[in-house]
Design an enzyme around this catalytic site. Structure first.
Site, mmCIF file in Angstrom:
data_model
loop_
_atom_site.group_PDB
_atom_site.id
_atom_site.type_symbol
_atom_site.label_atom_id
_atom_site.label_comp_id
_atom_site.label_asym_id
_atom_site.label_seq_id
_atom_site.Cartn_x
_atom_site.Cartn_y
_atom_site.Cartn_z
ATOM 1 N N TYR A 1 1.727 10.737 -0.870
ATOM 2 C CA TYR A 1 0.920 10.640 0.343
ATOM 3 C C TYR A 1 1.824 10.437 1.549
ATOM 4 C CZ TYR A 1 -3.419 9.838 -2.332
ATOM 5 O OH TYR A 1 -4.493 9.964 -3.157
ATOM 6 N N LEU B 1 0.832 -1.210 0.000
ATOM 7 C CA LEU B 1 0.000 0.000 0.000
ATOM 8 C C LEU B 1 0.864 1.256 0.000
ATOM 9 C CD1 LEU B 1 -2.923 -0.856 2.442
ATOM 10 C CD2 LEU B 1 -3.057 -0.463 -0.024
ATOM 11 N N LEU C 1 2.042 1.747 -3.469
ATOM 12 C CA LEU C 1 0.928 2.206 -4.303
ATOM 13 C C LEU C 1 0.635 3.683 -4.055
ATOM 14 C CD1 LEU C 1 -1.519 1.583 -6.213
ATOM 15 C CD2 LEU C 1 -2.810 1.162 -4.110
ATOM 16 N N GLU C 2 0.656 4.094 -2.796
ATOM 17 C CA GLU C 2 0.314 5.467 -2.433
ATOM 18 C C GLU C 2 1.487 6.434 -2.595
ATOM 19 O OE1 GLU C 2 -2.646 6.148 -2.255
ATOM 20 O OE2 GLU C 2 -3.696 4.401 -1.493
ATOM 21 N N GLY C 3 2.638 5.940 -2.997
ATOM 22 C CA GLY C 3 3.771 6.815 -3.276
ATOM 23 C C GLY C 3 4.369 7.483 -2.056
#
Length: 144
Positions: free
Chosen positions: A70, A59, A62-64
């Site tokens: 994020y 995650l 994915l959320e950077g």
């Protein structure tokens, strides 16, 4: 989340709402951003998942997290039964969160609905070779 659930790395716990109000806005490509400005916006509704270490790493990627998209920060949420739970949520990175809130007229959402999700552009459907942080800066400065 579906892949994480199918792989045994996450379990849906249920629907929860933030104890405090936070801004929730949509930015470029219809992507939702929770903004870390306590007391502004609304108490935000969403799903809470229990995620293991492997799933959390996926995650974060994915959320950077590492590239400044994020930040994963603590937040208290409350469920339908009234239980207050310490949790974590992905917030817009501090380098642009407040600017995005201002660009959106300081009007936030209570949840990212199915209707709003229709405007979301999947990463593979976005223009190739784009600097996503530059797209955010353009959104903030130009309104698109």
């Amino acid at each position: 989340m579906e892949n994480l659930i199918n792989g045994g790395d996450a379990v849906l716990v249920g629907e929860y709402t933030t104890v405090e109000a936070f801004p929730l806005v949509c930015g470029p490509y219809g992507i939702p951003y929770l903004i870390n400005i306590r007391g502004a916006g609304h108490r935000v509704q969403g799903e809470m998942y229990k995620v293991n270490g492997s799933g959390l790493g996926q995650l974060d990627d994915l959320e950077g997290i590492e590239i400044g998209h994020y930040e994963r920060l603590p937040v208290n949420v409350v469920g339908d039964c009234g239980e207050n739970v310490a949790s974590e949520a992905y917030f817009a990175h501090r380098s642009f969160g407040e600017g995005m809130w201002k660009m959106c007229g300081q009007v936030g959402l209570e949840e990212f609905t199915m209707e709003l999700s229709k405007k979301y552009e999947r990463k593979e459907d976005r223009p190739p070779n784009r600097d996503y942080l530059q797209d955010i800066r353009n959104f903030i400065s130009n309104g698109h």
